[in-house]
Scaffold this motif. Structure first.
Motif, PDB file in Angstrom:
ATOM      1  N   ASN A 195       0.346  -6.920  13.113  1.00  0.00           N
ATOM      2  CA  ASN A 195      -0.498  -5.831  12.624  1.00  0.00           C
ATOM      3  C   ASN A 195       0.325  -4.678  12.075  1.00  0.00           C
ATOM      4  OD1 ASN A 195      -3.622  -6.082  13.278  1.00  0.00           O
ATOM      5  ND2 ASN A 195      -2.525  -7.106  14.927  1.00  0.00           N
ATOM      6  N   LEU A 196       1.434  -4.370  12.735  1.00  0.00           N
ATOM      7  CA  LEU A 196       2.253  -3.245  12.283  1.00  0.00           C
ATOM      8  C   LEU A 196       3.047  -3.583  11.026  1.00  0.00           C
ATOM      9  CD1 LEU A 196       2.475  -0.386  13.531  1.00  0.00           C
ATOM     10  CD2 LEU A 196       1.339  -2.064  14.974  1.00  0.00           C
ATOM     11  N   VAL A 197       3.569  -4.789  10.940  1.00  0.00           N
ATOM     12  CA  VAL A 197       4.352  -5.140   9.756  1.00  0.00           C
ATOM     13  C   VAL A 197       3.438  -5.274   8.539  1.00  0.00           C
ATOM     14  CG1 VAL A 197       4.286  -7.669   9.920  1.00  0.00           C
ATOM     15  CG2 VAL A 197       6.316  -6.540   8.977  1.00  0.00           C
ATOM     16  N   SER A 198       2.204  -5.728   8.732  1.00  0.00           N
ATOM     17  CA  SER A 198       1.267  -5.798   7.609  1.00  0.00           C
ATOM     18  C   SER A 198       0.920  -4.410   7.112  1.00  0.00           C
ATOM     19  CB  SER A 198       0.004  -6.550   8.020  1.00  0.00           C
ATOM     20  OG  SER A 198      -0.675  -5.879   9.074  1.00  0.00           O
ATOM     21  N   LYS A 199       0.769  -3.462   8.027  1.00  0.00           N
ATOM     22  CA  LYS A 199       0.522  -2.075   7.618  1.00  0.00           C
ATOM     23  C   LYS A 199       1.691  -1.524   6.818  1.00  0.00           C
ATOM     24  CE  LYS A 199       1.580   1.117  10.293  1.00  0.00           C
ATOM     25  NZ  LYS A 199       2.767   1.979  10.515  1.00  0.00           N
ATOM     26  N   GLU A 200       2.926  -1.810   7.273  1.00  0.00           N
ATOM     27  CA  GLU A 200       4.106  -1.342   6.557  1.00  0.00           C
ATOM     28  C   GLU A 200       4.175  -1.955   5.154  1.00  0.00           C
ATOM     29  OE1 GLU A 200       7.111   0.402   8.040  1.00  0.00           O
ATOM     30  OE2 GLU A 200       5.622   1.095   9.470  1.00  0.00           O
ATOM     31  N   LEU A 201       3.876  -3.243   5.034  1.00  0.00           N
ATOM     32  CA  LEU A 201       3.936  -3.905   3.738  1.00  0.00           C
ATOM     33  C   LEU A 201       2.874  -3.372   2.781  1.00  0.00           C
ATOM     34  CD1 LEU A 201       4.558  -7.610   4.855  1.00  0.00           C
ATOM     35  CD2 LEU A 201       6.178  -6.071   3.746  1.00  0.00           C
ATOM     36  N   LEU A 202       1.668  -3.155   3.300  1.00  0.00           N
ATOM     37  CA  LEU A 202       0.598  -2.638   2.451  1.00  0.00           C
ATOM     38  C   LEU A 202       0.920  -1.238   1.936  1.00  0.00           C
ATOM     39  CD1 LEU A 202      -2.628  -3.823   4.311  1.00  0.00           C
ATOM     40  CD2 LEU A 202      -1.861  -4.511   2.040  1.00  0.00           C
ATOM     41  N   LEU A 203       1.462  -0.409   2.815  1.00  0.00           N
ATOM     42  CA  LEU A 203       1.852   0.936   2.386  1.00  0.00           C
ATOM     43  C   LEU A 203       2.924   0.879   1.303  1.00  0.00           C
ATOM     44  CD1 LEU A 203       1.958   3.085   5.667  1.00  0.00           C
ATOM     45  CD2 LEU A 203       0.483   3.414   3.688  1.00  0.00           C
ATOM     46  N   GLY A 204       3.919   0.010   1.492  1.00  0.00           N
ATOM     47  CA  GLY A 204       4.982  -0.124   0.500  1.00  0.00           C
ATOM     48  C   GLY A 204       4.470  -0.628  -0.834  1.00  0.00           C
ATOM     49  N   LEU A 205       3.586  -1.629  -0.816  1.00  0.00           N
ATOM     50  CA  LEU A 205       3.053  -2.184  -2.048  1.00  0.00           C
ATOM     51  C   LEU A 205       2.191  -1.181  -2.800  1.00  0.00           C
ATOM     52  CD1 LEU A 205       2.120  -5.802  -0.882  1.00  0.00           C
ATOM     53  CD2 LEU A 205       3.943  -5.150  -2.468  1.00  0.00           C
ATOM     54  N   LEU A 206       1.312  -0.493  -2.078  1.00  0.00           N
ATOM     55  CA  LEU A 206       0.448   0.487  -2.730  1.00  0.00           C
ATOM     56  C   LEU A 206       1.241   1.653  -3.296  1.00  0.00           C
ATOM     57  CD1 LEU A 206      -2.704   0.646  -0.428  1.00  0.00           C
ATOM     58  CD2 LEU A 206      -2.545  -0.257  -2.734  1.00  0.00           C
ATOM     59  N   THR A 207       2.296   2.046  -2.595  1.00  0.00           N
ATOM     60  CA  THR A 207       3.125   3.145  -3.093  1.00  0.00           C
ATOM     61  C   THR A 207       3.816   2.757  -4.397  1.00  0.00           C
ATOM     62  OG1 THR A 207       3.503   3.948  -0.843  1.00  0.00           O
ATOM     63  CG2 THR A 207       5.030   4.692  -2.534  1.00  0.00           C
ATOM     64  N   MET A 208       4.289   1.514  -4.482  1.00  0.00           N
ATOM     65  CA  MET A 208       4.976   1.064  -5.698  1.00  0.00           C
ATOM     66  C   MET A 208       4.009   0.830  -6.851  1.00  0.00           C
ATOM     67  SD  MET A 208       7.984  -1.574  -4.507  1.00  0.00           S
ATOM     68  CE  MET A 208       6.819  -2.731  -3.787  1.00  0.00           C
ATOM     69  N   LEU A 209       2.841   0.275  -6.559  1.00  0.00           N
ATOM     70  CA  LEU A 209       1.937  -0.158  -7.622  1.00  0.00           C
ATOM     71  C   LEU A 209       0.963   0.918  -8.086  1.00  0.00           C
ATOM     72  CD1 LEU A 209       1.058  -3.730  -6.302  1.00  0.00           C
ATOM     73  CD2 LEU A 209       2.714  -3.119  -8.077  1.00  0.00           C
ATOM     74  N   ALA A 210       0.545   1.774  -7.175  1.00  0.00           N
ATOM     75  CA  ALA A 210      -0.561   2.677  -7.502  1.00  0.00           C
ATOM     76  C   ALA A 210      -0.235   4.149  -7.337  1.00  0.00           C
ATOM     77  CB  ALA A 210      -1.784   2.313  -6.658  1.00  0.00           C
ATOM     78  N   GLY A 211       0.982   4.497  -7.002  1.00  0.00           N
ATOM     79  CA  GLY A 211       1.330   5.905  -6.893  1.00  0.00           C
ATOM     80  C   GLY A 211       1.676   6.314  -5.484  1.00  0.00           C
ATOM     81  N   LYS A 212       2.299   7.477  -5.362  1.00  0.00           N
ATOM     82  CA  LYS A 212       2.832   7.921  -4.080  1.00  0.00           C
ATOM     83  C   LYS A 212       1.865   8.776  -3.268  1.00  0.00           C
ATOM     84  CE  LYS A 212       7.572   8.026  -5.871  1.00  0.00           C
ATOM     85  NZ  LYS A 212       8.770   8.873  -6.078  1.00  0.00           N
ATOM     86  N   PHE A 213       0.756   9.186  -3.854  1.00  0.00           N
ATOM     87  CA  PHE A 213      -0.044  10.199  -3.182  1.00  0.00           C
ATOM     88  C   PHE A 213      -1.393   9.652  -2.690  1.00  0.00           C
ATOM     89  CE2 PHE A 213       2.815  12.389  -6.110  1.00  0.00           C
ATOM     90  CZ  PHE A 213       3.504  13.189  -5.212  1.00  0.00           C
ATOM     91  N   PHE A 214      -2.374   9.543  -3.566  1.00  0.00           N
ATOM     92  CA  PHE A 214      -3.717   9.209  -3.108  1.00  0.00           C
ATOM     93  C   PHE A 214      -3.923   7.715  -2.871  1.00  0.00           C
ATOM     94  CE2 PHE A 214      -4.291  13.197  -5.463  1.00  0.00           C
ATOM     95  CZ  PHE A 214      -4.805  13.968  -4.435  1.00  0.00           C
ATOM     96  N   ALA A 215      -3.167   6.874  -3.558  1.00  0.00           N
ATOM     97  CA  ALA A 215      -3.367   5.428  -3.423  1.00  0.00           C
ATOM     98  C   ALA A 215      -3.138   4.922  -1.998  1.00  0.00           C
ATOM     99  CB  ALA A 215      -2.473   4.680  -4.411  1.00  0.00           C
ATOM    100  N   PRO A 216      -2.041   5.332  -1.310  1.00  0.00           N
ATOM    101  CA  PRO A 216      -1.820   4.803   0.051  1.00  0.00           C
ATOM    102  C   PRO A 216      -2.692   5.446   1.118  1.00  0.00           C
ATOM    103  CG  PRO A 216       0.229   5.577  -0.985  1.00  0.00           C
ATOM    104  CD  PRO A 216      -0.909   6.137  -1.756  1.00  0.00           C
ATOM    105  N   LEU A 217      -3.477   6.493   0.745  1.00  0.00           N
ATOM    106  CA  LEU A 217      -4.219   7.242   1.752  1.00  0.00           C
ATOM    107  C   LEU A 217      -5.167   6.374   2.579  1.00  0.00           C
ATOM    108  CD1 LEU A 217      -4.696  10.004   2.987  1.00  0.00           C
ATOM    109  CD2 LEU A 217      -6.439  10.431   1.239  1.00  0.00           C
TER     110      LEU A 217
END
Length: 250
Positions: A195-217
């Motif tokens: 569960n924790l590693v999936s959260k880390e991966l999702l945050l990393g992917l969203l930050t790279m693909l959709a921006g650093k601010f509102f996308a990972p929120l």
């Protein structure tokens, strides 16, 4: 291969200590030193240090009417004590009282795991519990401790629980119980890690693909919820194993 930029590891690298990028690329070169200062270990040390500092602040100046950090610690410890007492034998009906034996461990599990889980939501930090070595270590503490509790309160009779209630079923029950206890190691450690590693991966992917601010929120909000839920599950399952080890089976 790209590796995350980790704030504490960068500081250690500047001091000549193998961590972060140096760890990922040259771990074999530095041997034990690299393992001691591996990223998940560095941030685990940080969580432990943070908890010690918060405990010191909360107990430095005790007041009859608690305020601030003292109020936080009193509420937290009382809540965990009540939760522990509700889920393990506590001396009712002449049964064993294991609350004093398991309560300190539950406090450590709850605070350490929760802070580790939440740490990964901060940029430049990672969750130590997103590493299988950390979750497996926590799991082995639980597994070893509940076997010790069973031996303390039941003695040699504890091993009879592995044979089942009917003697002629023992050849079938023994391997079943052994695999069941091995399964506890896998489920307890992999559930928290996954569960924790999936959260880390999702945050990393969203930050790279959709921006650093509102996308990972949304994922960060979900990460907070997952952090609390996974802490609760680990603590609750540990309490269930502790209780099952000392209770009489019928």
């Amino acid at each position: 291969m790209e590796h995350p930029i980790l704030f504490l590891c960068l500081i250690l690298e500047k001091l000549g200590i193998p961590s972060g990028f140096v760890y990922y690329e040259h771990a074999d070169k530095y041997g034990v030193l690299a393992k001691v200062f591996a990223p998940h270990m560095v941030y685990s040390y940080f969580v432990c240090l943070l908890l010690i500092i918060l405990a010191f602040i909360g107990t430095r100046k005790k007041e009859f009417i608690p305020r601030g950090m003292q109020n936080f610690w009193e509420f937290t410890l009382e809540t965990l004590y009540d939760f522990t007492k509700e889920n393990v034998p506590h001396g009712e009906d002449h049964g064993p009282n294991i609350v004093p034996l398991v309560y300190p461990l539950i406090v450590f599990f709850a605070l350490y795991i929760l802070f580790c889980n939440l740490l990964g939501l901060i940029p430049g930090f990672i969750s130590p519990t997103a590493n299988i070595n950390v979750t497996l270590g926590l799991t082995l503490i639980t597994i070893v401790y509940y076997h010790l509790l069973g031996l303390r309160y039941k003695g040699i009779r504890y091993f009879k629980d592995f044979l089942g209630p009917i003697p002629w079923l023992a050849p079938l029950m023994l391997p079943t119980e052994i695999f069941s206890h091995i399964g506890r190691i896998i489920s307890l450690s992999v559930r928290l890690f996954g569960n924790l590693v999936s959260k880390e991966l999702l945050l990393g992917l969203l930050t790279m693909l959709a921006g650093k601010f509102f996308a990972p929120l949304p994922i960060m909000l979900l990460g907070v919820l997952v952090s609390f839920i996974q802490t609760l599950i680990f603590v609750l399952l540990s309490l269930a194993y502790f209780a099952g080890a000392v209770e009489e089976h019928h």
